[in-house]
Design an enzyme around this catalytic site. Structure first.
Site, PDB file in Angstrom:
ATOM      1  N   THR A 131      19.064  16.083 -29.995  1.00  0.00           N
ATOM      2  CA  THR A 131      20.192  16.684 -30.706  1.00  0.00           C
ATOM      3  C   THR A 131      19.634  17.550 -31.817  1.00  0.00           C
ATOM      4  OG1 THR A 131      21.773  14.964 -30.222  1.00  0.00           O
ATOM      5  CG2 THR A 131      22.080  16.091 -32.293  1.00  0.00           C
ATOM      6  N   ARG A 153      32.925  11.109 -22.679  1.00  0.00           N
ATOM      7  CA  ARG A 153      32.391  10.536 -23.917  1.00  0.00           C
ATOM      8  C   ARG A 153      31.943  11.647 -24.890  1.00  0.00           C
ATOM      9  NH1 ARG A 153      27.437  10.834 -27.079  1.00  0.00           N
ATOM     10  NH2 ARG A 153      27.318   8.929 -28.276  1.00  0.00           N
ATOM     11  N   GLY A 186      30.175  12.018 -28.874  1.00  0.00           N
ATOM     12  CA  GLY A 186      29.527  11.279 -29.952  1.00  0.00           C
ATOM     13  C   GLY A 186      29.977  11.776 -31.313  1.00  0.00           C
ATOM     14  N   ASP A 187      29.111  11.609 -32.297  1.00  0.00           N
ATOM     15  CA  ASP A 187      29.437  12.003 -33.672  1.00  0.00           C
ATOM     16  C   ASP A 187      29.252  13.498 -33.915  1.00  0.00           C
ATOM     17  OD1 ASP A 187      26.657  11.456 -33.218  1.00  0.00           O
ATOM     18  OD2 ASP A 187      26.322  11.744 -35.357  1.00  0.00           O
ATOM     19  N   GLY A 219      21.529  10.537 -34.055  1.00  0.00           N
ATOM     20  CA  GLY A 219      21.348   9.104 -33.862  1.00  0.00           C
ATOM     21  C   GLY A 219      22.391   8.559 -32.918  1.00  0.00           C
ATOM     22  N   GLY A 229      25.499   7.878 -31.753  1.00  0.00           N
ATOM     23  CA  GLY A 229      26.761   8.473 -32.175  1.00  0.00           C
ATOM     24  C   GLY A 229      27.888   7.497 -32.457  1.00  0.00           C
TER      25      GLY A 229
END
Ligand code: ASP
Length: 307
Positions: free
Chosen positions: A173, A201, A203-204, A225, A227
Site C-alpha cells: 500500500t 471488501r 480496508g482503511d 497496515g 485495515g
C-alpha cells in the site's frame, strides 16, 4: 521556502534475510523516484495536494507496490483498488473503493473533490464517473504481476484472505503526506487491498479519518497496515484529535496510537505524519515499513527496516 514530504510503500514483516540486494535496490529506487516527483512540485512553490498526488502516482505506476499497477489479486482474480486524498486547508476529501481498470485511482479520488459534489464513490459507479471525465483505463494485463499472481494462487489454496504484510510476501500500500511552502498540508493513500479479498471488501485506505486525514490545524496522515483494525481504531483522525483536543505533539500522538493503542488492539502497521511546523514522523509497529522523507533542508532519504 519551507516544505516537507514523506511517503510509504507499505508496512509489515520485512525480513532482511529474504531480501535480495537487487530487490532492495528496486524498492529504494521506487521510493526515491516518488520523493523526487513530489519534491519537484514543492521546491517550485507548488501545492502539497499536487505533491502527494504526484508521489502516489509514481508508486501506483511501479509494479513493485500494491497500488495501481501491481495491485494484489481478489478472490476472482481481479484487481479492485481503493484510494483517498484530503487537503488540510479546506478539509475537502475524495475517495474511491473497489475500482477496476482505472490506471491511477488517486487521480480519480482527486477528481471527486474537484469535479463532483461527493466525497466517496464505489465500484461501477466510480468507474462510470472516471469514464465520464476521460481518465485513463488499462486492461487486466497492465495490472498483472507474476509475484502477486503466485501470492493469490497460494492464498486460494490455503483458503485465506491475506494481508500484503505476511511474512515473505510483497508489501505495498502506498501513501504520501506533505507540507507546502504556503503552509498547507495534504495526505494521500492508494492500495490494491488484501490478496484473495472478496465481497467488495474495502480496508482503511479509502476511508477518510481511518487511513487518510489532513487538517492544517493538526496534521496530515497516511496509514498502512491491517485495515480492519485501522478502521475500528479510526487511526488517522484519532491522531488529529489527540493533537487538537489534548494538545499532544505530533510525535506524542503518533507514538501513543501506533506503538501503544494499536499494539494493544492487535493492529499491525504504521503511518506517515506531517504537521505545519515542519515535523515528519514515520512510526510503525511491524518489523519494517518502506518509507522515505525529505525537507527543504533535508535531502531525500529512504529506509526499509527498523533503524
Ligand atoms: N491498509 C490496507 C488494507 O487493509 C493494506 C495495507 O496497508 O497494505 O487494505
Amino acid at each position: 521556502m519551507k516544505y516537507t514530504l514523506a511517503i510509504h510503500g507499505g508496512a509489515g514483516t520485512i525480513d532482511p534475510n529474504k531480501m535480495t540486494p537487487a530487490k532492495e535496490v528496486a524498492y529504494r529506487t521506487g521510493l526515491m523516484n516518488a520523493l523526487q516527483a513530489g519534491e519537484k512540485i514543492l521546491a517550485s512553490g507548488g501545492s502539497s495536494l499536487d505533491a502527494v498526488e504526484a508521489a502516489v502516482i509514481t508508486l501506483e505506476n511501479d509494479a513493485l507496490f500494491n497500488a495501481g499497477r501491481g495491485s494484489v489479486f481478489t478472490h476472482d482474480g481481479k484487481h479492485e483498488m481503493d484510494a483517498s486524498l484530503m487537503r488540510g486547508d479546506t478539509l475537502e476529501a475524495g475517495a474511491v473503493a473497489g475500482v477496476r481498470g482505472v490506471q491511477n485511482p488517486i487521480t480519480l479520488a482527486r477528481a471527486i473533490i474537484e469535479k463532483s459534489e461527493h466525497v466517496m464513490l464505489c465500484r461501477d459507479g466510480a468507474e462510470a464517473f472516471a469514464k465520464s471525465i476521460d481518465l485513463p483505463f488499462q486492461d487486466e494485463e497492465y495490472f498483472f504481476d507474476a509475484f502477486r499472481h503466485e501470492q493469490w494462487q497460494q492464498a486460494l489454496k490455503e483458503n485465506v484472505i491475506q494481508l500484503d504484510h505476511a511474512d515473505d510476501k510483497k508489501f505495498g500500500t502506498v501513501g504520501a503526506v506533505a507540507l507546502d511552502s504556503h503552509g498547507n498540508l495534504a495526505a494521500a493513500t492508494s492500495t490494491g487491498g488484501m490478496t484473495n479479498k472478496r465481497w467488495g471488501r474495502a480496508g482503511d485506505s479509502p476511508i477518510i479519518g481511518a487511513g487518510t486525514y489532513a487538517n492544517n490545524q493538526t496534521c496530515a496522515i497516511s496509514c498502512t497496515g491491517h485495515g480492519e483494525f485501522f478502521i475500528r481504531a479510526v487511526v488517522a483522525y484519532d491522531i488529529s484529535c489527540l493533537i487538537e483536543y489534548k494538545g499532544m505533539s505530533l510525535q506524542q500522538a503518533c507514538d501513543f496510537v501506533v506503538k501503544d493503542k494499536l499494539v494493544k488492539f492487535g493492529g499491525e502497521g504504521g503511518l506517515i505524519a506531517a504537521d505545519v511546523h515542519g515535523n515528519l514522523i514515520l512510526p510503525f509497529n511491524s518489523s519494517g515499513m518502506y518509507r522515505g522523507w525529505l525537507k527543504n533542508d533535508v535531502p531525500p532519504t529512504v529506509r526499509i527496516y527498523k533503524d
